[in-house]
Write a protein that holds these residues in place. Structure first.
Motif: not given
Ligand code: ADP
Ligand code: MG
Length: 258
Positions: A210-238
């Motif tokens: 869980v991070t707000h470091e978008m540079g880390f998300a872009r370079s290290a993540a295989n997948r981004v999970v975006f949550m809002s109001d207790g739900r997974i709203v989007e789940e995709t590549t960075p």
């Protein structure tokens, strides 16, 4: 290995390689439905970055994965084993899930070395010498060897967080959870922690971050999970998430932080 869909680090996103599986997980705090029908599968070696507005349920999701928070319904399994609700089995399974918090949470009255040996001796039943050997090699890996005999308060925030990572790794976890590990750090210390995490990702550790470091998300993540109001709203590549967010909520969130 089969079904290699995404590769970054050692990740193999095949369905037969699931390490952490959440099925239809629900959790309430009173009237607040904080986790809503969460389905999430994390493969061995995968790095999943969880982002979303404050209060969207990210920390609760992490805490549910190692049962620091009980869930109301659904299933969570680690490496094919369902998470038991309590008892000795829970302790054993929890040891497979390393957790690093925003606020370091080191044992204040233990030295750095003791912080990293304690769980190995108590939970993993290692003898002191082996535990210290492993601790020293982990402290080297996170770049704080010279601090081994100091107490947490004598270290900078960045050093403390790197010790917290070493302490979690000492348990030989199958998956590491990071809940905003750099949010409490002074800006100049953020990178030294992110670099340790980047290296861990490259070494093939399965990670939920869980991070707000978008540079880390872009370079290290295989997948981004975006949550809002207790739900997974989007789940995709960075790449896809940052260049082409689909939901209004993700667009709105990104417009505020980028
Ligand atoms: P995030 O980490 O995304 O900011 P959290 O998982 O911490 O979100 O919290 C989600 C929601 O649940 C928030 O509205 C928060 O106030 C609420 N919440 C979190 N922990 C508790 C608790 N122990 N008791 C009651 N409400 C809680
Ligand atoms: Mg949180």
């Amino acid at each position: 290995m089969s079904g290699v869909a995404v590769t970054k680090g050692n990740a193999t996103a095949g369905t037969d390689d699931a390490l952490v599986v959440l099925k239809n997980v629900n959790k309430h705090f009173g009237a607040l439905h904080v986790l809503q029908d969460i389905d999430l599968t994390i493969s061995r070696g995968e790095v999943v970055v969880v982002i979303g507005p404050s209060g969207s349920g990210k920390s609760t999701l992490c805490r549910a994965i190692n049962r620091l928070e009980a869930i109301d319904s659904g299933e969570i399994s680690i490496d094919g084993k369902p998470m038991p609700a309590e008892g000795r089995e829970l302790a054993a399974l929890r040891a497979d899930v390393g957790m690093v918090f925003q606020s370091f949470n080191l044992f204040a009255h233990k030295t750095v070395l003791q912080n990293v040996t304690l769980g190995q001796i108590k939970v993993r039943k290692k003898d002191k010498k082996d535990a210290e050997e492993r601790a020293r090699s982990l402290l080297e890996r996170v770049g704080v060897t010279t601090q081994a005999d100091k107490y947490p308060a004598q270290l900078s925030g960045g050093q403390q967080q790197r010790v917290a990572i070493a302490r979690a790794l000492a348990m030989e976890p199958k998956v590491m959870l990071f809940d905003e590990p750099t949010s409490a750090l002074d800006p100049e210390m953020i990178n030294e922690v992110l670099e340790v995490m980047q290296q861990l990702a490259r070494d093939g550790m399965t990670m939920v971050v869980v991070t707000h470091e978008m540079g880390f998300a872009r370079s290290a993540a295989n997948r981004v999970v975006f949550m809002s109001d207790g739900r997974i709203v989007e789940e995709t590549t960075p790449d896809e998430f940052f260049t082409n967010p689909r939901s209004d909520r993700a667009k709105d969130f990104l417009s505020k932080i980028l």
